[in-house]
Motif scaffolding. Structure first.
Motif, mmCIF file in Angstrom:
data_model
loop_
_atom_site.group_PDB
_atom_site.id
_atom_site.type_symbol
_atom_site.label_atom_id
_atom_site.label_comp_id
_atom_site.label_asym_id
_atom_site.label_seq_id
_atom_site.Cartn_x
_atom_site.Cartn_y
_atom_site.Cartn_z
ATOM 1 N N TRP A 1 20.177 8.693 9.231
ATOM 2 C CA TRP A 1 18.935 9.090 8.583
ATOM 3 C C TRP A 1 18.779 8.378 7.246
ATOM 4 N N LYS A 2 17.559 8.413 6.710
ATOM 5 C CA LYS A 2 17.331 7.922 5.355
ATOM 6 C C LYS A 2 16.192 8.721 4.733
ATOM 7 N N ILE A 3 16.217 8.752 3.403
ATOM 8 C CA ILE A 3 15.101 9.284 2.637
ATOM 9 C C ILE A 3 14.433 8.084 1.985
ATOM 10 N N GLU A 4 13.151 7.930 2.242
ATOM 11 C CA GLU A 4 12.394 6.817 1.659
ATOM 12 C C GLU A 4 11.055 7.362 1.185
ATOM 13 N N ASP A 5 10.738 7.123 -0.083
ATOM 14 C CA ASP A 5 9.494 7.645 -0.675
ATOM 15 C C ASP A 5 9.368 9.153 -0.450
ATOM 16 N N ASP A 6 10.491 9.849 -0.569
ATOM 17 C CA ASP A 6 10.581 11.312 -0.407
ATOM 18 C C ASP A 6 10.303 11.801 1.018
ATOM 19 N N TRP A 7 10.380 10.931 2.003
ATOM 20 C CA TRP A 7 10.226 11.323 3.405
ATOM 21 C C TRP A 7 11.554 11.146 4.125
ATOM 22 N N LEU A 8 11.839 12.067 5.046
ATOM 23 C CA LEU A 8 13.034 12.005 5.886
ATOM 24 C C LEU A 8 12.713 11.198 7.135
ATOM 25 N N PHE A 9 13.560 10.201 7.422
ATOM 26 C CA PHE A 9 13.380 9.355 8.599
ATOM 27 C C PHE A 9 14.646 9.338 9.438
ATOM 28 N N LEU A 10 14.479 9.400 10.749
ATOM 29 C CA LEU A 10 15.567 9.154 11.695
ATOM 30 C C LEU A 10 15.587 7.655 11.948
ATOM 31 N N VAL A 11 16.730 7.035 11.668
ATOM 32 C CA VAL A 11 16.844 5.579 11.790
ATOM 33 C C VAL A 11 17.463 5.190 13.123
ATOM 34 N N ALA A 12 18.530 5.896 13.526
ATOM 35 C CA ALA A 12 19.235 5.549 14.763
ATOM 36 C C ALA A 12 20.010 6.756 15.264
ATOM 37 N N LEU A 13 20.365 6.706 16.536
ATOM 38 C CA LEU A 13 21.212 7.722 17.153
ATOM 39 C C LEU A 13 22.379 7.038 17.842
ATOM 40 N N TYR A 14 23.535 7.679 17.760
ATOM 41 C CA TYR A 14 24.735 7.177 18.412
ATOM 42 C C TYR A 14 25.333 8.304 19.238
ATOM 43 N N ASP A 15 26.010 7.933 20.328
ATOM 44 C CA ASP A 15 26.655 8.990 21.093
ATOM 45 C C ASP A 15 27.803 9.555 20.248
ATOM 46 N N GLY A 16 28.204 10.742 20.556
ATOM 47 C CA GLY A 16 29.203 11.436 19.749
ATOM 48 C C GLY A 16 30.631 11.115 20.104
ATOM 49 N N THR A 17 30.890 9.861 20.445
ATOM 50 C CA THR A 17 32.252 9.436 20.758
ATOM 51 C C THR A 17 32.744 8.531 19.628
ATOM 52 N N PRO A 18 34.044 8.313 19.541
ATOM 53 C CA PRO A 18 34.544 7.397 18.511
ATOM 54 C C PRO A 18 33.986 5.975 18.638
ATOM 55 N N HIS A 19 33.498 5.590 19.827
ATOM 56 C CA HIS A 19 32.937 4.243 20.031
ATOM 57 C C HIS A 19 31.552 4.104 19.413
ATOM 58 N N ARG A 20 30.845 5.216 19.276
ATOM 59 C CA ARG A 20 29.509 5.272 18.673
ATOM 60 C C ARG A 20 28.526 4.291 19.306
ATOM 61 N N SER A 21 28.347 4.397 20.609
ATOM 62 C CA SER A 21 27.347 3.565 21.290
ATOM 63 C C SER A 21 25.947 4.032 20.904
ATOM 64 N N VAL A 22 25.022 3.088 20.813
ATOM 65 C CA VAL A 22 23.646 3.397 20.427
ATOM 66 C C VAL A 22 22.945 4.165 21.544
ATOM 67 N N ILE A 23 22.192 5.186 21.161
ATOM 68 C CA ILE A 23 21.290 5.894 22.069
ATOM 69 C C ILE A 23 19.877 5.479 21.654
ATOM 70 N N PRO A 24 19.133 4.831 22.537
ATOM 71 C CA PRO A 24 17.766 4.419 22.162
ATOM 72 C C PRO A 24 16.915 5.640 21.804
ATOM 73 N N LEU A 25 16.146 5.529 20.720
ATOM 74 C CA LEU A 25 15.283 6.649 20.311
ATOM 75 C C LEU A 25 14.238 6.964 21.371
ATOM 76 N N THR A 26 13.894 5.973 22.186
ATOM 77 C CA THR A 26 12.922 6.207 23.259
ATOM 78 C C THR A 26 13.453 7.163 24.320
ATOM 79 N N GLU A 27 14.758 7.431 24.306
ATOM 80 C CA GLU A 27 15.322 8.433 25.220
ATOM 81 C C GLU A 27 14.829 9.832 24.853
#
Length: 155
Positions: A70-96
């Motif tokens: 996540w990030k805060i930009e101009d006082d707004w909360l944004f979701l930047v990316a998602l990763y699976d909850g494993t130590p490998h941290r594979s990307v989960i597309p936000l379109t999912e």
């Protein structure tokens, strides 16, 4: 006597069933990366609503099945990316989650307090809770940061 021993054993096992410390979310705020002990994405998934994007079975270190960036930009909360909850941290597309989502996604669904931590861990608790040297509390309404409070736990 057998009933008492059985009851004690069940109580001990129940207390440690989800005892693995959970991976926290990550948030960038004022050019600092914090561990975040709040899970804003969960507001989209009330009890019983299936998270189809979560791999099964989830890791014991991330029962929710994902780690948000996540990030805060101009006082707004944004979701930047998602990763699976494993130590490998594979990307989960936000379109999912939503086919229309393109990073960064403004988190206007979330209202509540974000709890951020940085610095040395002073005490650990199970789940995603830990007391850190520095903590920041951001009050958010419909994705907009409306106030902040900084706490230094070493003083």
């Amino acid at each position: 006597m057998k009933t008492i021993l059985t009851t004690l054993l069940v109580c001990l096992l129940a207390g440690t069933a989800w005892a693995t410390r959970q991976f926290p979310e990550m948030l960038v705020y004022n050019n600092t990366t914090y561990d975040m002990y709040t899970t804003p994405l969960e507001a989209l998934f009330p009890a019983g609503k299936t998270k189809t994007f979560v791999p099964r079975p989830p890791s014991t270190a991330c029962i929710r099945g994902y780690v948000g960036s996540w990030k805060i930009e101009d006082d707004w909360l944004f979701l930047v990316a998602l990763y699976d909850g494993t130590p490998h941290r594979s990307v989960i597309p936000l379109t999912e989650i939503d086919p229309q989502w393109v990073s960064p996604v403004r988190a206007d669904w979330f209202s509540g307090t974000l709890r951020l931590g940085s610095g040395r861990i002073l005490s650990r608790a199970m789940g995603v809770d830990a007391t850190r040297e520095k903590e920041v509390y951001l009050d958010v309404k419909n994705g907009k940061v409306i106030s902040s409070r900084h706490v230094h736990n070493t003083k």
